[in-house]
Design a protein around this motif. Sequence first.
Motif, PDB file in Angstrom:
ATOM      1  N   TYR A  92     -36.468  78.649  77.995  1.00 48.81           N
ATOM      2  CA  TYR A  92     -36.583  77.271  77.613  1.00 48.81           C
ATOM      3  C   TYR A  92     -38.053  76.849  77.183  1.00 48.81           C
ATOM      4  CZ  TYR A  92     -36.905  72.197  78.386  1.00 48.81           C
ATOM      5  OH  TYR A  92     -36.949  70.895  78.136  1.00 48.81           O
ATOM      6  N   TRP A 145     -38.145  77.836  73.620  1.00 48.96           N
ATOM      7  CA  TRP A 145     -37.653  77.043  72.570  1.00 48.96           C
ATOM      8  C   TRP A 145     -38.235  75.713  72.373  1.00 48.96           C
ATOM      9  CZ3 TRP A 145     -34.972  72.540  73.976  1.00 48.96           C
ATOM     10  CH2 TRP A 145     -34.151  71.839  72.903  1.00 48.96           C
ATOM     11  N   ARG A 146     -38.688  75.169  73.432  1.00 48.33           N
ATOM     12  CA  ARG A 146     -39.447  73.800  73.508  1.00 48.33           C
ATOM     13  C   ARG A 146     -40.554  73.959  72.428  1.00 48.33           C
ATOM     14  NH1 ARG A 146     -38.638  69.629  73.150  1.00 48.33           N
ATOM     15  NH2 ARG A 146     -40.367  68.382  74.578  1.00 48.33           N
ATOM     16  N   VAL A 193     -39.417  74.223  69.143  1.00 49.97           N
ATOM     17  CA  VAL A 193     -38.603  72.897  68.378  1.00 49.97           C
ATOM     18  C   VAL A 193     -39.994  71.877  68.006  1.00 49.97           C
ATOM     19  CG1 VAL A 193     -37.434  70.886  69.209  1.00 49.97           C
ATOM     20  CG2 VAL A 193     -36.524  73.252  69.535  1.00 49.97           C
ATOM     21  N   GLU A 194     -40.830  71.906  69.005  1.00 53.20           N
ATOM     22  CA  GLU A 194     -42.090  71.014  68.804  1.00 53.20           C
ATOM     23  C   GLU A 194     -42.817  71.176  67.222  1.00 53.20           C
ATOM     24  OE1 GLU A 194     -44.610  71.085  71.976  1.00 53.20           O
ATOM     25  OE2 GLU A 194     -43.137  70.111  73.323  1.00 53.20           O
ATOM     26  N   GLU A 204     -30.615  63.823  71.818  1.00 50.96           N
ATOM     27  CA  GLU A 204     -31.725  64.924  71.686  1.00 50.96           C
ATOM     28  C   GLU A 204     -32.158  65.372  72.890  1.00 50.96           C
ATOM     29  OE1 GLU A 204     -36.451  65.845  70.048  1.00 50.96           O
ATOM     30  OE2 GLU A 204     -35.249  64.317  68.896  1.00 50.96           O
ATOM     31  N   ALA A 205     -32.387  64.176  73.855  1.00 49.21           N
ATOM     32  CA  ALA A 205     -32.754  64.306  75.216  1.00 49.21           C
ATOM     33  C   ALA A 205     -31.739  64.919  76.059  1.00 49.21           C
ATOM     34  CB  ALA A 205     -33.097  62.886  75.712  1.00 49.21           C
ATOM     35  N   LYS A 260     -32.380  73.254  79.269  1.00 50.69           N
ATOM     36  CA  LYS A 260     -33.235  73.585  80.390  1.00 50.69           C
ATOM     37  C   LYS A 260     -32.216  73.953  81.547  1.00 50.69           C
ATOM     38  CE  LYS A 260     -36.941  71.769  83.199  1.00 50.69           C
ATOM     39  NZ  LYS A 260     -37.955  70.254  83.473  1.00 50.69           N
ATOM     40  N   LYS A 311     -31.861  68.809  75.207  1.00 50.96           N
ATOM     41  CA  LYS A 311     -33.152  69.207  75.928  1.00 50.96           C
ATOM     42  C   LYS A 311     -32.565  69.611  77.452  1.00 50.96           C
ATOM     43  CE  LYS A 311     -36.418  67.338  72.931  1.00 50.96           C
ATOM     44  NZ  LYS A 311     -37.516  66.379  72.949  1.00 50.96           N
ATOM     45  N   ALA A 337     -28.875  74.561  68.738  1.00 54.50           N
ATOM     46  CA  ALA A 337     -30.270  74.242  69.023  1.00 54.50           C
ATOM     47  C   ALA A 337     -31.266  75.225  68.830  1.00 54.50           C
ATOM     48  CB  ALA A 337     -30.435  73.906  70.533  1.00 54.50           C
TER      49      ALA A 337
END
Length: 100
Positions: A59, A62-63, A66-67, A43-44, A51, A47, A25
């Motif tokens: 986290y 990372w989010r 990734v976005e 993907e969910a 988390k 995530k 990831a």
Amino acid sequence: MKFIIEKTDPTMLNEIQIDRIIEMAWEDRTPFDAIQYQFNLSEADVKALMKKELKFSSYKLWRKRVENCKTKHAAKRVNGIERFKCSRQRNVSNNKISKR
């Protein structure tokens, strides 16, 4: 793409599998499709796992990463990239890249 394997329960993963999913990831070039192919996690699910396993600040970083990363989502990738690893990378065994 349809998967025949039953969905993996994130609570049934061992420590080595969780470490590998987190590593995949964090890698920019590894799409969520590769994680789904190998571990059958959406993907969910990835995530949610991130988390749960990471510190909240890690986290969030990372989010955000990734976005903004075009290589993490197959739909955003440049046409022609259909592999999950570098063409120069040798076989991966026991989560270690084989040396030349």
